[in-house]
Design an enzyme around this catalytic site. Structure first.
Site, PDB file in Angstrom:
ATOM      1  N   GLY A   1       0.819  -1.205   0.000  1.00 41.01           N
ATOM      2  CA  GLY A   1       0.000   0.000   0.000  1.00 41.01           C
ATOM      3  C   GLY A   1       0.845   1.243   0.000  1.00 41.01           C
ATOM      4  O   GLY A   1       2.076   1.190   0.126  1.00 41.01           O
TER       5      GLY A   1
ATOM      6  N   PRO B   1       2.592   4.823   1.217  1.00 40.84           N
ATOM      7  CA  PRO B   1       3.219   5.177   2.498  1.00 40.84           C
ATOM      8  C   PRO B   1       2.225   5.861   3.426  1.00 40.84           C
ATOM      9  O   PRO B   1       1.380   6.640   3.000  1.00 40.84           O
ATOM     10  CB  PRO B   1       4.351   6.135   2.085  1.00 40.84           C
ATOM     11  CG  PRO B   1       4.590   5.884   0.640  1.00 40.84           C
ATOM     12  CD  PRO B   1       3.271   5.459   0.076  1.00 40.84           C
TER      13      PRO B   1
ATOM     14  N   GLY C   1      -0.385   2.672   7.360  1.00 50.23           N
ATOM     15  CA  GLY C   1      -0.402   1.916   8.608  1.00 50.23           C
ATOM     16  C   GLY C   1      -0.007   0.467   8.470  1.00 50.23           C
ATOM     17  O   GLY C   1      -0.504  -0.371   9.225  1.00 50.23           O
TER      18      GLY C   1
ATOM     19  N   THR D   1       3.047  -0.979   9.057  1.00 51.56           N
ATOM     20  CA  THR D   1       3.815  -1.370  10.240  1.00 51.56           C
ATOM     21  C   THR D   1       2.938  -1.393  11.484  1.00 51.56           C
ATOM     22  O   THR D   1       3.046  -2.296  12.328  1.00 51.56           O
ATOM     23  CB  THR D   1       4.989  -0.395  10.438  1.00 51.56           C
ATOM     24  OG1 THR D   1       5.777  -0.345   9.240  1.00 51.56           O
ATOM     25  CG2 THR D   1       5.870  -0.833  11.589  1.00 51.56           C
TER      26      THR D   1
ATOM     27  N   HIS E   1      -8.366  35.624 -10.505  1.00 48.04           N
ATOM     28  CA  HIS E   1      -7.883  34.267 -10.781  1.00 48.04           C
ATOM     29  C   HIS E   1      -8.613  33.253  -9.900  1.00 48.04           C
ATOM     30  O   HIS E   1      -9.121  32.226 -10.400  1.00 48.04           O
ATOM     31  CB  HIS E   1      -6.369  34.201 -10.522  1.00 48.04           C
ATOM     32  CG  HIS E   1      -5.761  32.861 -10.807  1.00 48.04           C
ATOM     33  ND1 HIS E   1      -5.076  32.589 -11.963  1.00 48.04           N
ATOM     34  CD2 HIS E   1      -5.742  31.711 -10.088  1.00 48.04           C
ATOM     35  CE1 HIS E   1      -4.666  31.337 -11.946  1.00 48.04           C
ATOM     36  NE2 HIS E   1      -5.055  30.778 -10.803  1.00 48.04           N
ATOM     37  N   GLU E   2      -8.694  33.510  -8.595  1.00 45.28           N
ATOM     38  CA  GLU E   2      -9.324  32.549  -7.686  1.00 45.28           C
ATOM     39  C   GLU E   2     -10.834  32.507  -7.876  1.00 45.28           C
ATOM     40  O   GLU E   2     -11.438  31.430  -7.834  1.00 45.28           O
ATOM     41  CB  GLU E   2      -8.980  32.902  -6.234  1.00 45.28           C
ATOM     42  CG  GLU E   2      -7.490  32.891  -5.914  1.00 45.28           C
ATOM     43  CD  GLU E   2      -6.842  31.561  -6.219  1.00 45.28           C
ATOM     44  OE1 GLU E   2      -7.537  30.522  -6.203  1.00 45.28           O
ATOM     45  OE2 GLU E   2      -5.626  31.535  -6.501  1.00 45.28           O
TER      46      GLU E   2
END
Length: 726
Positions: free
Chosen positions: A253, A255, A258, A260, A475-476
């Protein structure tokens, strides 16, 4: 035989080997010291013989008696007398050469060769026979005035040897101390100091401190591992029917999901010893060390079985053995071969379970993945909405939350995040609450922490000019307007023109209303591209210019369009033809082109056609809603940060300051549609039992008890809920 006695006997054998090694090192040290001392003495003597002339002691006495000696020096190290003849003394060598002593202008003794001006440097010496006092008295008696009287008694040869031995003893002690330290730490050099021992972390029984209660959002993976735990508790239930437990399970899966943590939870639930080691711990520069550590790991695991052995990042040693590759690492291949042999060798009935985790399963050797070694492959994927809610609940167990906290809304905003991201988000929210002087974490803290992760912190000292501020605002708002006017886009959550540390001068936050899977329609992908193009489109429509602020937007849009053409089969020209394949899917490694160069060039043209169409759609939307966009921009420049609900209020002509829920959904169709379950009305009718005394009334009673046929206006009286109509 008592096992403890056997263990003690083994320990005594190791002690005997250590003593034999120490004696061997000491003997080698003595031998090297003797050789070095003899070599030094020989070289010193050879140096003397090269430029010095040895004379008989009687000849030395004759020279002193005849007055031909100017001075005598004592060499206590060599126990000799160094003689300086007087001027005019002539010495005839064995080859007939005559050396005549004289003193040059600088007062330095020198010798003429055969009466010529050529000079030579000679030193006459003889062995000292008499004591120092007798020698000095003899020289004074015959008028020798220059005498070196600083006499030091010669050192004992044994003491001199011991002093020369001292540096080697110090080196030996230092090496012994170094080996002892490395033995305790499990390392060493060249096989010394326990380099072949596997330095795995061992958690005995439930000392891992992690159970399934601490792992959320991975229900499918926990179900797959529950059988392993049950086998460790009740192995007889499986062996009676002839079943064998899988020897290994591979956790794959992205990084931070979970892997470990889940392996530790399995050991915590099973209450068995847990060996944890990384794949890089096996790899050393010395060939054979990794294989030795693999043997030692499984040997130690067999002693405490049943147990769990967990190898993290197994792709370090489990890469595919490509025979055509030049310059292969023999150490890595030997380690992999030993691991394969150990997995075939141990008895599965003893309860040794091997778990391994990797982010790159595609690079693993096929012999490692075959049945009988890693029988199960468990995918630990990014959690869905329910998984993210459960993960947030786990990470907020010890966090003091305010009453307004809605973890579902936070989970919706964090689509695509893994468990590590959510843990970091909760921690950042708690830190923000402390900075604000509060003792409770609020919903605002959690949302601000999410924005901190995606955009960074605000730049307090950054100042924009009026034109730059207007440019960023259009722009936003361009992104927000295109998203608001499309039914396939996500609703607008927030718009800001405050600069942030991750390079953005502002951003538009879109938040989904429901958890979306990885399945996307063509219209949804086209809508996403159009939203990304909204910023550049607003710059050109309103200000008739272009800026580099759209760089990231263009990259995102191009990546979506390229995936549509290369892998999703959504282009008119190529249709359902795969032009690329994904590389390292769990590490977001992109994809590699699997087509000819001319096909790749045509693929670029198809990508450009999609981008052009989406850009034209964005421009058309903004031109049609120019007046509304100007109103939103004016309010945004005044407030600098607004919500999606305030934007909708401005567009609808309402006062944005009076919005009750500023974070309400901006989707226009979401206000009138209720979930399908709320449309189902359950109606129950009381049915009287027929009277026994009046049998003739039974048909009438049955007719009265029979429910009427449902009409179009009334819902059915059946207890079964009707299917929702589309």
């Amino acid at each position: 035989m008592n096992p403890n006695d056997k263990k003690n006997g083994k320990g005594g054998g190791n002690g005997g080997k250590n003593w034999r090694g120490l004696v061997s090192l000491l003997c080698w040290t003595l031998l090297l010291t003797t050789i070095i001392s003899y070599a030094g003495t020989y070289m010193t003597s050879a140096g003397h013989q090269a430029s010095n002339v040895e004379m008989e002691y009687s000849e030395y006495q004759t020279l002193v008696t005849d007055g031909m000696v100017e001075g005598v020096d004592f060499d206590t190290d060599e126990a000799i007398l160094i003689i300086t003849p007087a001027d005019g003394y002539a010495y005839t060598a064995e080859d007939g050469t005559v050396y005549t002593k004289y003193t040059d202008e600088d007062g330095t003794p020198a010798y003429r060769i055969d009466g010529k001006d050529q000079t030579a440097s000679l030193h006459f010496f003889t062995v000292q026979i008499e004591s120092n006092d007798a020698t000095v008295a003899f020289l004074n008696q015959h008028g020798v005035t220059r005498i070196n009287e600083d006499y030091v008694p010669p050192m004992s040869p044994i003491l001199s040897f011991l002093i020369s031995l001292l540096p080697f003893v110090v080196i030996l002690l230092g090496m012994s101390l170094f080996m002892n330290i490395m033995t305790k730490r499990g390392g060493g050099i060249g096989g010394i100091g326990g380099v072949g021992k596997a330095n795995a972390k061992v958690y005995m029984e439930k000392s891992t401190g992690v159970t399934f209660r601490d792992v959320a959002g991975q229900d499918e993976a926990k179900e797959s591992l529950t059988e392993i735990i049950d086998f460790l508790h009740n192995p007889g239930k499986y062996t009676e029917i002839g079943a064998k437990l899988p020897k290994g399970a591979l956790l794959v899966g992205p990084p931070g999901t979970g892997k470990t943590l889940l392996a530790k939870a399995v050991a915590g639930e099973a209450k068995v010893p847990f060996f944890s080691i990384s794949g890089s711990d096996f790899v050393e520069m010395f060939v054979g060390v990794g294989a030795s550590r693999v043997r030692d790991l499984f040997k130690e695991a067999a002693k405490v079985a049943p147990c769990i052995v967990f190898i993290d990042e197994i792709d370090t040693i489990g890469k595919s053995r490509d025979g055509g590759r030049l310059g292969g690492n023999d150490e890595r291949e030997q380690t992999l071969n030993q691991l394969l042999s150990e997995m075939d060798g141990f008895d599965p009935t003893k309860g040794i379970i091997l778990l391994a985790a990797t982010n790159r399963p595609e690079v693993l050797d096929q012999a490692l993945l075959r049945p009988g070694r890693f029988d199960r492959r468990i995918t630990i994927d990014r959690p869905n909405l329910a998984g993210r809610i459960a993960t947030l609940q786990v990470h907020t167990r010890n966090i003091r939350l305010a009453e307004d906290v809605d973890l579902k809304k936070v989970a919706l905003a964090t689509a695509g995040c893994v468990g590590a991201d959510l843990a970091n988000l909760v921690n950042e929210a708690a830190l923000r609450a402390v900075r604000k002087g509060r003792k409770l974490v609020t919903q605002e803290d959690l949302l601000a922490a999410f924005e901190l992760v995606i955009a960074g912190t605000e730049k307090k000292g950054s100042v924009l000019t009026e034109f730059e501020k207007k440019l960023v605002a259009y722009h936003e708002v361009g992104h927000a307007m295109v998203a608001y006017k499309q039914k396939n886009a996500e609703p607008v959550q927030k718009i800001t023109i405050v600069p942030h540390t991750q390079g953005s001068l502002g951003y538009t936050l879109l938040m989904p209303e429901e958890d979306k899977t990885e399945l996307r329609t063509r219209d949804e992908l086209m809508g996403r591209i159009a939203v990304s193009m909204g910023g550049r489109a607003a710059e050109e429509v309103v200000l008739n210019t272009m800026t580099n602020g759209a760089a990231q937007d263009i990259q995102d849009a191009t990546a979506v369009a390229r995936n549509m053409v290369a892998m999703f089969g959504m282009s008119d020209e190529f249709g359902m033809m795969a032009l690329a394949s994904r590389r390292s899917q769990y590490l977001d490694g992109g994809y590699g082109i699997d087509c000819a160069q001319d096909t790749a060039a045509r693929m670029d043209q198809a990508v450009k056609a999609i981008l052009d169409k989406c850009y034209a759609d964005a421009v058309e939307i903004l031109k049609a809603n120019r007046e509304d966009m100007d109103k939103v921009v004016a309010y945004l420049m005044e407030k600098e940060t607004i919500t999606g609900g305030e934007m909708v209020a401005i567009i609808e002509g309402r006062d944005p300051a009076l919005v009750e829920n500023p974070y309400a959904s901006t989707l226009p169709h979401s206000k009138d549609i209720e979930p399908a379950a709320k449309k189902v009305h359950m109606i129950s009718q009381k049915i009287e039992a027929p009277a026994e005394a009046a049998p003739e009334a039974a048909p009438a009673a049955e007719e009265a008890a029979t429910p009427a046929e449902p009409t179009a206006e009334e819902p059915s009286a059946s207890n079964e809920p009707e299917a929702p109509q589309e």
